[in-house]
Each structure stands twice: as C-alpha cells, then as structure tokens.
Scaffold this motif. Sequence first.
Motif, PDB file in Angstrom:
ATOM      1  N   PHE A 169       0.827  -1.202   0.000  1.00  9.99           N
ATOM      2  CA  PHE A 169       0.000   0.000   0.000  1.00  9.99           C
ATOM      3  C   PHE A 169       0.866   1.259   0.000  1.00  9.99           C
ATOM      4  CE2 PHE A 169      -2.458   3.277   2.275  1.00  9.99           C
ATOM      5  CZ  PHE A 169      -3.545   3.351   1.428  1.00  9.99           C
ATOM      6  N   ARG A 170       1.966   1.224   0.781  1.00 13.36           N
ATOM      7  CA  ARG A 170       2.881   2.360   0.816  1.00 13.36           C
ATOM      8  C   ARG A 170       3.561   2.576  -0.526  1.00 13.36           C
ATOM      9  NH1 ARG A 170       5.823   1.079   6.638  1.00 13.36           N
ATOM     10  NH2 ARG A 170       4.030   1.651   7.979  1.00 13.36           N
ATOM     11  N   CYS A 171       3.926   1.496  -1.153  1.00 16.07           N
ATOM     12  CA  CYS A 171       4.554   1.615  -2.478  1.00 16.07           C
ATOM     13  C   CYS A 171       3.590   2.218  -3.493  1.00 16.07           C
ATOM     14  CB  CYS A 171       5.023   0.229  -2.940  1.00 16.07           C
ATOM     15  SG  CYS A 171       6.411  -0.419  -1.998  1.00 16.07           S
ATOM     16  N   LEU A 172       2.310   1.786  -3.403  1.00 16.31           N
ATOM     17  CA  LEU A 172       1.311   2.318  -4.317  1.00 16.31           C
ATOM     18  C   LEU A 172       1.111   3.824  -4.118  1.00 16.31           C
ATOM     19  CD1 LEU A 172      -0.849   1.785  -6.444  1.00 16.31           C
ATOM     20  CD2 LEU A 172      -2.449   1.289  -4.586  1.00 16.31           C
ATOM     21  N   ILE A 173       1.078   4.259  -2.855  1.00 16.62           N
ATOM     22  CA  ILE A 173       0.941   5.687  -2.558  1.00 16.62           C
ATOM     23  C   ILE A 173       2.123   6.472  -3.106  1.00 16.62           C
ATOM     24  CG2 ILE A 173       0.864   7.393  -0.702  1.00 16.62           C
ATOM     25  CD1 ILE A 173      -1.740   5.904  -1.090  1.00 16.62           C
ATOM     26  N   CYS A 174       3.323   5.935  -2.934  1.00 17.72           N
ATOM     27  CA  CYS A 174       4.526   6.611  -3.443  1.00 17.72           C
ATOM     28  C   CYS A 174       4.498   6.731  -4.957  1.00 17.72           C
ATOM     29  CB  CYS A 174       5.768   5.843  -3.002  1.00 17.72           C
ATOM     30  SG  CYS A 174       6.104   5.975  -1.234  1.00 17.72           S
ATOM     31  N   LEU A 175       4.063   5.656  -5.644  1.00 14.45           N
ATOM     32  CA  LEU A 175       3.989   5.690  -7.104  1.00 14.45           C
ATOM     33  C   LEU A 175       2.970   6.724  -7.580  1.00 14.45           C
ATOM     34  CD1 LEU A 175       4.196   1.866  -7.905  1.00 14.45           C
ATOM     35  CD2 LEU A 175       5.938   3.606  -8.355  1.00 14.45           C
ATOM     36  N   LEU A 176       1.842   6.816  -6.866  1.00 12.14           N
ATOM     37  CA  LEU A 176       0.827   7.809  -7.222  1.00 12.14           C
ATOM     38  C   LEU A 176       1.345   9.234  -7.055  1.00 12.14           C
ATOM     39  CD1 LEU A 176      -2.386   6.185  -5.668  1.00 12.14           C
ATOM     40  CD2 LEU A 176      -1.854   6.476  -8.109  1.00 12.14           C
ATOM     41  N   MET A 177       2.049   9.486  -5.970  1.00 15.31           N
ATOM     42  CA  MET A 177       2.606  10.822  -5.733  1.00 15.31           C
ATOM     43  C   MET A 177       3.647  11.180  -6.777  1.00 15.31           C
ATOM     44  SD  MET A 177       2.936  10.862  -1.577  1.00 15.31           S
ATOM     45  CE  MET A 177       3.568  12.521  -1.591  1.00 15.31           C
ATOM     46  N   ILE A 178       4.483  10.178  -7.149  1.00 21.19           N
ATOM     47  CA  ILE A 178       5.513  10.433  -8.160  1.00 21.19           C
ATOM     48  C   ILE A 178       4.867  10.727  -9.505  1.00 21.19           C
ATOM     49  CG2 ILE A 178       7.379   9.360  -9.483  1.00 21.19           C
ATOM     50  CD1 ILE A 178       8.150   7.864  -6.909  1.00 21.19           C
ATOM     51  N   SER A 179       3.802   9.980  -9.831  1.00 16.82           N
ATOM     52  CA  SER A 179       3.122  10.196 -11.112  1.00 16.82           C
ATOM     53  C   SER A 179       2.511  11.592 -11.182  1.00 16.82           C
ATOM     54  CB  SER A 179       2.042   9.136 -11.322  1.00 16.82           C
ATOM     55  OG  SER A 179       1.039   9.259 -10.321  1.00 16.82           O
ATOM     56  N   LEU A 180       2.004  12.112 -10.038  1.00 13.47           N
ATOM     57  CA  LEU A 180       1.455  13.466 -10.016  1.00 13.47           C
ATOM     58  C   LEU A 180       2.529  14.509 -10.254  1.00 13.47           C
ATOM     59  CD1 LEU A 180      -1.047  13.203  -7.014  1.00 13.47           C
ATOM     60  CD2 LEU A 180      -1.617  13.378  -9.440  1.00 13.47           C
ATOM     61  N   LEU A 181       3.711  14.271  -9.691  1.00 13.84           N
ATOM     62  CA  LEU A 181       4.808  15.220  -9.861  1.00 13.84           C
ATOM     63  C   LEU A 181       5.346  15.224 -11.289  1.00 13.84           C
ATOM     64  CD1 LEU A 181       6.776  14.585  -6.539  1.00 13.84           C
ATOM     65  CD2 LEU A 181       5.342  16.552  -7.099  1.00 13.84           C
TER      66      LEU A 181
END
Length: 460
Positions: A6-18
């Motif tokens: 779940f943490r990895c998924l959140i990190c990937l989502l944040m990176i994709s937004l940036l």
Amino acid sequence: MIRKSFRCLICLLMISLLLTSCYDGHEIGEFSYIIIIGIEKGEKERFRFTFQIPLLTMGEEGKGKSEKSAESVTIEAPSLSNAIKLANTDIAKRLNFMHLKAIIISEDLAKSGKIGEYIAPIIRYREIRRNTIVIVCKGEAKEFVGKSEPYSGELISQTIEDVMRKSEETGFFPKVTLNDFYDGLKAPYHALMVTYSAISPGAEEAESKSGEESKQEQQGEGSKDKEKGKSSSEENPGKEQGKEDDGSETQKEVGKDNNGDYYAGEIPRSGGEKIDHFGSVLFDGDMMVGKLTGFETQMVLITKGEIRTASFTIQDPIEPDQMVTLEVNEFESPETEIDLADKNKPLIKIKLKLEGSIMSIPSGINYEKAENTELLEKALEGFLADGIQRSFEKCKEAKTDVFNFGTVAVKNFLTIPEWEEYNWLTKFPESELKVEVDYTIRRTGHLIKTVPIFSTEGKE
C-alpha cells in the motif's frame, strides 16, 4: 506485506502526479497579447472595439524589430465577449488580455451614458486586471488606438506606464485605473474624473511635413519637376502655409494662460509624441458632463494631495509686465474640514501647506531678499487660492464632487443609512469653499542674490 504494498502504491501515485508537469500550460507564442482596447459607438452594432496587438517579429535581416510596432483589429459587436469571439475566428492566435495596459473610451460614448453596459463585463473578465489605465479620448477611439505608438526603442506597454507616472510629477491629468473607474461610478462619496487625451495636431502636422520632404528627396535633386515644385511653393505657399496660420491662430486664441490652461489636442506644440494626455473629464454617474483643463486638473489634484511637484508661472508682484516661475512641493498633507451646521449648504474649508523654490526671475529683481520673498510667497498663495476656487465653481456647475469631499463629510454621520439619506452628491452643488494656502520659499536655485545687468546705458 499488505501495508508495504500500500505504501509503495501511494509513493507511485505521488511520483506520477509530480511528473505530469504543467498539463494546462501554454507557450507564449500561442497568444496574441492585447495592449490597448478602444471602445466607441458602432455603426452596425452597439459598440465598436479596437484591439491593438504589438508585433514582436524580427526585421528582414533578423536585427531589431520591424518598422511597424503594432497591428490593430477593429470589430463591431453588441458586447466585449462577442467581439473577442469574432476576433478569434479571424486571428490565428487566441487573444489574451493578461498584459492589457489601457482602455480607451471615445468622448461620444462617454457622453451617451452607456458606460455601465460595458464596464461590468470588463470588470468580470478574468484576464483583465483592475490596475489597467482608463482614458477618455477626443474623436474616434479607433484612430486614437492606431496613433498610440511606443517611445523610441521601448515597448508600448512601458511607454503607457511611463506617461501615466507623469501624473504625480505635473498633475496635468489624473491617473485612473479600472478599479478607480468602477469605484467612481458606484461610490456615493465622490464623482469620477478621468484622463482626457487627444491626437496632437502639431505632431501630425510635423509628421506630414517630414514625410513630404523625404518624398521630395527621393525624387532626385536634379529633377526639373522638383525645382518647379520648389519654386512654386516659395512663390505661393498654398495649403501648408494656411495650416501654419491656423496653428498660430489657435495658439493665440488658446494661449490665454501659460500654466497649462489647455485641453488635450490644443497644446501649442510641434513634433514629439502623437498623443496628448492633458486635462480631465467629469462624470455624473456614468455620463460625462464636463471637462477640466490641465491647470484646473492641477488645482483639483493639489487639494487631494496627489501632486508630488509642480511649477507655476505667475505675474511679477513688482514688475507686472514680467513673469516669475516658482516650483511647488507638498510640505504637509492637505487639511479638509466640512461644516454641516446648515445641512442644505455645506461649508468646506481647505488648508494647504506648501514649499518650493525660485526657478526664474526675468525682471532681475532681488526676490531672494526677505521682504521681497514674502511678496512672492503671497502672490503665489493668492494665485493658487483663485485657481482652486475657479475649479471648484466649475465642478459645482457640473454637479460633480471630484475633490472627494464626501469622504470627509461622511465622518459627520453615525450610521450608513443616515449618510445615504443625506445624499451628499445632491448637496455638493450648494456648498461653499474657503481656501487657505501657506507657501514658503525654501530654495533659490544656484543664485543667492539677483543683481541687475550693467551696460553703457547704465543699470537695467
């Protein structure tokens, strides 16, 4: 394990937004940036809008700008939004108003009482800033916008900003923004005063003459036609001489005062910029009802404390045939009191405390001497008091409180309903004014004493 995923998924989502960058960003080349809008009555539609677009293309050799600095587009439409849509169909790049510097209103439209119909849409338009300058022009707004050009080497936007800054230095015209304009239409405390501008006949005449001279030079010095034309013009000046005569007559008629007692378009000058910004127009609500000359505008602004410095040429107190020029600076903010003992006839009292310096004494009288200095100070005090009184009477006739006296009168009321019921704008035409001017000469320039001229005929 689930938490880690779940943490990895959140990190990937944040990176994709940036990494999305500016998804709604635009390149500067996608827009045509409007610098000036001209508004006037239309012939087929309700309004006629003129948009000035600066040309930022390079010259043929890629060095410097092209000779033509701007392009104008004129469209008739019932509203600003419709005009923009119509313009966007003919212009490849979309119109953008983020860098709009001036809104030009024709004098005829200002007198029609239709200002409220187009100011509201302009105020709401998100790309137009409220610090945009508003000007009322003499004649057609289309022609005025076409003559608005940048000062040599500058952008037109910089030229407009530099010219409007001169309001604080001379006071011959007010600086009015779109926010000031809208507030003046709606406020119950004061009336609206806007810069008055016009195309300068002197600059136009000088330009036409220079154009004719350049054409004659291109025809060749040895041309017989040129020699014939030159000799005929010397013997019979014709129309050009007539124009000079007309200009001198206008100067003689208008030049009744040498302290800027002119309207825009009447200044006796030749050459220079094509546009005159001089004087102001008065509004009663949304309708233009009168004009003030440059000098009268100075008198209004000096009572409001909006002039940093100014100079006045007055009659020499000792030698009435001569003139004396004095510089005037604000020493303290103006003091204004309003007595409402007689509610139907307000009494307005103004105290001005000014200082300045001697700029010119053609008569050669030693005004640096203490007793003579006092004479000069009293003369200027009377000159300014008379000028303010004259401007006040003119505004009373137009029923327009452009002095902002209502902002002082409102302090006599405890509640807003009481103030609105009093209706200051209807009481202002019945008011009286008492002016007290205190002027002190602080400096005498690079001379500490004026001495007479000596010649073989003796002392002059």
